[in-house]
Design a protein around this motif. Structure first.
Motif, short mmCIF file in Angstrom:
data_model
loop_
_atom_site.label_atom_id
_atom_site.label_comp_id
_atom_site.label_asym_id
_atom_site.label_seq_id
_atom_site.Cartn_x
_atom_site.Cartn_y
_atom_site.Cartn_z
N THR A 1 -3.84 17.85 -1.88
CA THR A 1 -4.03 17.54 -0.47
C THR A 1 -5.30 16.72 -0.25
N ILE A 2 -6.38 17.13 -0.90
CA ILE A 2 -7.64 16.39 -0.79
C ILE A 2 -7.48 14.98 -1.35
N ALA B 1 0.82 -1.21 0.00
CA ALA B 1 0.00 0.00 0.00
C ALA B 1 0.86 1.26 0.00
N PHE B 2 1.87 1.30 0.86
CA PHE B 2 2.73 2.49 0.94
C PHE B 2 3.61 2.62 -0.30
N LEU C 1 -7.41 7.85 7.77
CA LEU C 1 -8.16 8.98 7.22
C LEU C 1 -8.25 10.12 8.21
N ILE C 2 -8.57 9.81 9.46
CA ILE C 2 -8.69 10.84 10.50
C ILE C 2 -7.34 11.52 10.75
N VAL C 3 -6.28 10.72 10.85
CA VAL C 3 -4.95 11.26 11.15
C VAL C 3 -4.45 12.15 10.02
N VAL C 4 -4.55 11.67 8.79
CA VAL C 4 -4.06 12.45 7.64
C VAL C 4 -4.90 13.70 7.45
N ASN C 5 -6.20 13.61 7.64
CA ASN C 5 -7.05 14.79 7.52
C ASN C 5 -6.70 15.84 8.57
N LEU D 1 -7.95 11.34 0.64
CA LEU D 1 -8.81 10.26 0.14
C LEU D 1 -8.01 8.98 -0.10
N ALA D 2 -6.78 9.14 -0.61
CA ALA D 2 -5.92 7.98 -0.83
C ALA D 2 -5.55 7.31 0.48
#
Length: 306
Positions: free
Chosen positions: A223-224, A82-83, A290-294, A228-229
């Motif tokens: 950034t968006i 994934a990374f 998702l929460i952390v990256v956002n 999402l990714a």
């Protein structure tokens, strides 16, 4: 706004909201209703009793997965793939869009765009079939070139566990590069040409204009897309991985999605509770990412999903 005024504001556009009804119904049926099945992760599924009548087992299915001898290998394969896909696959469409936007010939740009979009419309099954044919040691194109240059038979890359991730990621780059760049090309098309003209008058080079005008203009969009990714980071494509798998590369190609399929559908009668628990664990990781990256994106660039 009062309720009466709100209703009056919505009434003139009621036809537009009517178009949303099928989409809302679709989302409810296929996204929200199936959430009731999550309870399987905490039960021992019994065919005769059904989902609601099966006995609760708490976190036993999760403990079973964490204690499994395959847990570390499968988790590592999923995270590394994934990374790898994100680190290579995320910036390249941005770079491609910036390079393509710097060309002045409109016909040339359209040709390059059309050619780069084409691989996206090739099905995954066909892509994997092409890879198998190209890298066949005896009859493949690369196998023939390797034999011609070295007078030896090319090693089978599909049988080499170390080659799996590179083959998966770079074939995905080839297939999706042009398509993924569309949103960035669209963002670049909205850049005011007067900014470039002013920069040229001040003596800015093309590279400086890309750095100080084009790149900042697509940064919010990038950034968006990164957020999402990150929310889908652990959802490594099942179909392509499964088609590229074989007994020789399984040590590096077994990921969570393929393991869930095998546990839930191909081993005996299927352990649906165990497969649901693994899938829920995977979804929870995506949710946390998702929460952390956002949150990080909002702190750093003041751009976020919410």
């Amino acid at each position: 706004m009062k309720r009466g005024n709100r209703n009056k504001a919505l009434l003139p556009d009621w036809q537009m909201y009517l178009f949303l009804v099928p989409s809302v119904i679709f989302i409810i049926i296929f996204s929200y209703v199936p959430m009731a099945g999550i309870q399987l992760a905490f039960k021992e599924y019994d065919f005769t009793a059904g989902i609601w009548g099966s006995d609760w087992t708490g976190l036993d299915n999760f403990k079973r997965f964490f204690d499994s001898y395959q847990f570390e290998r499968i988790l590592w394969n999923t995270i590394s793939l994934a990374f790898y896909s994100l680190i290579i696959g995320f910036p390249l469409p941005i770079l491609f869009a910036l390079i393509l936007n710097s060309f002045t010939g409109h016909k040339f740009k359209k040709i390059v765009q059309s050619v780069s979009y084409m691989p996206h419309f090739i099905s995954t099954v066909v892509i994997v079939g092409m890879l198998i044919q190209l890298f066949n040691p005896r009859t493949g194109a690369f196998g023939g070139i390797f034999t011609l240059l070295t007078d030896t038979l090319m090693p089978d890359v599909f049988a080499n566990p170390d080659s799996f991730q590179h083959l998966y990621v770079w074939s995905g780059i080839w297939q999706g590069l042009g398509w993924s760049s569309i949103i960035y090309i669209a963002a670049l098309s909205s850049v005011d040409e007067h900014l470039h003209e002013a920069a040229q008058i001040d003596g800015a080079t093309r590279l400086q204009r890309v750095r100080h005008i084009d790149f900042p203009s697509i940064l919010p969009t990038a950034t968006i897309m990164l957020i999402l990714a990150a929310g889908n980071l652990m959802d490594v494509g099942f179909e392509k991985v499964f088609l590229m798998q074989n007994d020789l590369n399984l040590v590096s190609s077994e990921v969570i999605s393929t393991y869930v399929y095998k546990v839930g559908l191909t081993i005996g009668t299927g352990d649906f509770s165990f497969a649901t628990a693994i899938g829920l664990f995977n979804s929870l990781i995506n949710f946390v990412l998702l929460i952390v990256v956002n949150f990080a994106a909002k702190k750093i660039s003041n751009t976020s999903l919410w």
